[in-house]
Design a protein around this motif. Structure first.
Motif, PDB file in Angstrom:
ATOM      1  N   VAL A   1       0.861  -1.194   0.000  1.00 53.50           N
ATOM      2  CA  VAL A   1       0.000   0.000   0.000  1.00 53.50           C
ATOM      3  C   VAL A   1       0.891   1.236   0.000  1.00 53.50           C
ATOM      4  CG1 VAL A   1      -1.749   1.281   1.268  1.00 53.50           C
ATOM      5  CG2 VAL A   1      -1.821  -1.214   1.216  1.00 53.50           C
ATOM      6  N   GLY A   2       0.577   2.189  -0.821  1.00 50.52           N
ATOM      7  CA  GLY A   2       1.330   3.452  -0.851  1.00 50.52           C
ATOM      8  C   GLY A   2       0.385   4.612  -1.098  1.00 50.52           C
ATOM      9  N   TYR A   3       0.826   5.782  -0.699  1.00 46.78           N
ATOM     10  CA  TYR A   3       0.003   6.988  -0.880  1.00 46.78           C
ATOM     11  C   TYR A   3       0.868   8.045  -1.531  1.00 46.78           C
ATOM     12  CZ  TYR A   3      -2.252   4.391   2.857  1.00 46.78           C
ATOM     13  OH  TYR A   3      -2.801   3.397   3.597  1.00 46.78           O
ATOM     14  N   PHE A   4       0.278   8.816  -2.442  1.00 40.06           N
ATOM     15  CA  PHE A   4       1.134   9.814  -3.105  1.00 40.06           C
ATOM     16  C   PHE A   4       1.302  11.042  -2.243  1.00 40.06           C
ATOM     17  CE2 PHE A   4      -2.965  11.359  -4.639  1.00 40.06           C
ATOM     18  CZ  PHE A   4      -2.805  12.726  -4.614  1.00 40.06           C
ATOM     19  N   ALA A   5       0.429  11.205  -1.277  1.00 42.74           N
ATOM     20  CA  ALA A   5       0.581  12.368  -0.405  1.00 42.74           C
ATOM     21  C   ALA A   5      -0.149  12.132   0.896  1.00 42.74           C
ATOM     22  CB  ALA A   5       0.036  13.630  -1.072  1.00 42.74           C
ATOM     23  N   ALA A   6       0.208  12.914   1.897  1.00 44.00           N
ATOM     24  CA  ALA A   6      -0.503  12.873   3.162  1.00 44.00           C
ATOM     25  C   ALA A   6      -0.880  14.291   3.529  1.00 44.00           C
ATOM     26  CB  ALA A   6       0.389  12.277   4.242  1.00 44.00           C
ATOM     27  N   VAL A   7      -1.953  14.403   4.284  1.00 39.89           N
ATOM     28  CA  VAL A   7      -2.368  15.726   4.740  1.00 39.89           C
ATOM     29  C   VAL A   7      -2.202  15.764   6.245  1.00 39.89           C
ATOM     30  CG1 VAL A   7      -4.318  17.261   5.051  1.00 39.89           C
ATOM     31  CG2 VAL A   7      -3.946  16.185   2.849  1.00 39.89           C
TER      32      VAL A   7
END
Lengths: 435, 234
Positions: free
Chosen positions: A250-256
């Motif tokens: 699992v990966g995310y291109f950005a976090a807030v």
């Protein structure tokens, strides 16, 4: 000679050769008109962006991505292969890397370390959901675009309320442009209604989720697309991940991440520096909008430069007009000097004439620019730019218009110094002998 | 005897340099007493206009001394000279020098405007002097629409409006026919007799010169009759 008489005489003199004065005024008019329009465009767009910034509001939000190293492949060749990075990147929920973003995915470990950074209150990965359609009351299925930043920004609302107001509800913000197609008569009638959203599972099977419209937002630069509440997003992610093989990375291109809303700029800078040390890039909303504003300011600056060039050309027109005037009025100047008028007053007389011509051109230019510009702006905001509600392309600030008039008068004064000096230096005898 | 209102002592003035050098005045002395009328007579190029310009402080002599009321002109500041020309001198020129498209009244009150007199007072004094010269019905006309004699009367009105002590007139009748010319002469001499205004008239017209109290003949930059040998040599 009294000051008022100097002005009166100068004004009177400038109307003596009407054609010549008129042509000079036209030259200044063009420059002042252009400068007023370009400045108004700058003001209009800047104030629109400022309003958007205010509507985006949340100064306490920072979006964080993975810093990319060695991205200049031209010089250094490709970067060394990193198995962790690559597998995480292939695991975006809902598909591949969004185009245009640096390939560098955040893993769950990264999210954890962001959460652990000093000054960061909480951090959530940005998940991409790609629902297929939206439908209301059997009026037909329509494609929808998701606004990825809806959860962290404040929308400019036409009706209803912001996201996050209701617990245990699949909240949804609808853009005003969706209303008609979905079958709503107006913004108020859509508020509180339930719509259906369809999304496909990992294996391509279509599933539906219901959601409540909590608010309707105006179209804007930062708020186009449907806004999804956190709970609705989670529900859609569940749908998308249905049938996904276990253990897939699992990966995310950005976090807030949220920071304290009272954080000062140095504190924000410190957090950003801290994130950078850990291999992340943090950008606040102000950073992102600042980029747009820099571009807008650059364009307006270039336009202004052209207008100033036009004004400088017009300044030479003033020099020419007044030199001819001095030549023509040689005897008159000589007579006034013979009658005891001081050189200083003669100088003042011609300078005032120059300033008056400058005032005439710039005041007319500014007034016409305001008239024409307002009309164009109104037409544009009702036609071409009607999707961007609240945008006045041309906005005339009284202070900047007054500033333009004053600057033009200053240019005119400077242009008038040479002829005025020549006039004031004239010898009365030579002037009286002049035939 | 009283101090002369204007006094010139051995004044010289030349124009140009080297071979192009032209000596307009080569040492002229002259006293003008208050209340008299004096004619400076000479042919064209004799230096008579230059002498008048120097007396009126419009120019500075290369040599010699000019005094006004006994004060050396070189000791006066620029401001004082301007004020003197504005308040005590009036000028009448052959070419009129009127602003063509301005009204007669505006032309006449120009010296008052330069002096900084208020608009109301300017109008009152301008109309008074126009009435004196029987031009009050033309006050609103444009200067360009007047006849030659009327124009010269406007010029005299302009010279008079500041109540000057001296009027300098350069060929005042040069551009006028005989009848109008003698009318203008009558006006000038009546001002001299009735108001005691000193007249300095530059002319080549012997008849006009004869009407003045005193005549100075200028020839080749020198006063005739004082140094005839120099004149003959030239």
């Amino acid at each position: 000679m009294k000051f008022l008489d100097v002005i009166r005489t100068a004004v009177h003199n400038s109307f003596r050769s009407k054609m010549r004065t008129a042509l000079t005024v036209v030259a200044i008019f063009i420059g002042a008109f252009t400068l007023t329009i370009t400045t108004a465009i700058g003001t209009g767009i800047s104030s629109y962006i400022d309003n958007q910034l205010a509507s985006v509001g949340s100064a306490d939000v920072i979006s964080i991505g993975k810093a990319t190293e060695g991205d200049s492949t031209v010089d250094d060749g490709p970067a060394r292969y990193d198995p962790d990075k690559a597998t995480a990147a292939s695991g975006f929920p809902g598909g591949a890397t969004p185009p245009g973003l640096p390939v560098g995915a955040l893993s769950d470990d990264d999210i954890a370390s962001i959460r652990g950074t000093d000054g960061i209150l909480d951090a959530n990965p940005v998940v991409m959901v790609a629902p297929s359609y939206i439908e209301f009351d059997g009026n037909g299925k329509y494609e929808l675009t998701v606004n990825p930043s809806a959860a962290v920004t404040k929308a400019d609302l036409a009706a209803g309320s912001q996201l996050g107001g209701l617990d245990d509800t699949n909240e949804l913000l609808l853009p005003a442009s969706y209303l008609e197609n979905l079958g709503f008569t107006n913004a108020e009638s859509a508020e509180g209604r339930t719509v259906t959203i369809g999304s496909s599972t990992y294996q391509g099977e279509m599933k539906e989720v219901t959601a409540t419209v909590v608010g309707i937002q105006n179209e804007s630069l930062f708020g186009s697309g449907v806004g999804l509440g956190q709970q609705l997003t989670d529900a859609l992610v569940d749908v998308q991940n249905t049938g996904k093989p276990r253990g897939a990375p699992v990966g995310y291109f950005a976090a807030v991440a949220h920071i304290g809303s009272d954080a000062t700029q140095p504190e924000i800078d410190a957090i950003k520096a801290d994130l950078e040390d850990q291999g992340f890039v943090g950008r606040t909303v102000a950073d992102q909008i600042g980029t747009i504003q820099t571009v807008v300011n650059g364009i307006v600056g270039v336009l202004n430069a052209f207008a100033v060039i036009a004004l400088i050309a017009a300044g030479f027109g003033i020099v020419n007009t007044l030199l001819m005037s001095v030549q023509e009025r040689t005897r008159e100047i000589g007579l006034m000097k013979a009658m005891g008028m001081s050189g200083g007053k003669i100088y003042a007389l011609f300078s005032t004439e120059a300033v008056f011509i400058g005032f005439l051109g710039s005041a007319m230019g500014a007034l016409v620019a305001i008239g024409v510009g307002s009309a164009i702006s109104n037409v544009l905001s009702e036609t071409l730019l009607s999707d961007l509600q609240g945008l006045d392309v041309l906005k005339f600030a009284p202070a900047s218009v007054a500033g333009i008039v004053l600057v033009v008068m200053l240019i005119a004064f400077l242009a008038g110094t040479l002829p005025a000096r020549r006039a004031s230096k004239q010898n009365p005898i030579d002037a009286l002998r002049y035939e | 005897m009283n101090t002369p209102i204007l006094s010139a002592q051995g004044i010289r003035k030349s124009y140009g340099r080297g071979s192009a050098r032209f000596d307009a005045l080569r040492g002229v002395s002259l006293d003008v007493n208050a209340g008299e009328s004096i004619a400076i007579v000479g042919k064209s190029g004799s230096g008579k206009s230059t002498l008048m310009h120097l007396l009126a402080l419009l120019d500075i002599p290369d040599g010699g001394r000019i005094s006004v009321n006994g004060t050396d002109a070189t000791k006066l500041s620029v401001k004082q000279v301007n004020q003197l020309r504005n308040e005590d001198f009036g000028f009448v020129f052959q070419q009129f020098f009127l602003t063509p498209n301005a009204s007669v009244l505006d032309n006449v009150v120009l010296p008052l405007e330069i002096a900084g007199v208020s608009s109301k007072e300017r109008k009152a004094r301008g109309m008074a002097v126009l009435k004196q010269l029987e031009l009050d019905d033309k006050a609103k006309n444009k200067a360009i629409n007047l006849s030659g004699g009327q124009k010269q009367r406007v010029v005299i009105a302009r010279a008079l409006v500041n109540n000057p002590r001296v009027i300098f007139a350069d060929e005042p009748t040069g551009n006028l026919d005989t009848a109008t010319g003698s009318l203008v002469e009558d006006i000038l001499f009546s001002l001299n007799k009735e108001q005691g205004i000193t007249l300095v008239i530059v002319t080549h017209d012997v008849e006009l010169a004869a009407r003045c109290d005193r005549q100075i003949y200028i020839r080749d930059g020198l006063e005739e009759g004082i140094d005839t040998t120099a004149g003959a040599a030239a």
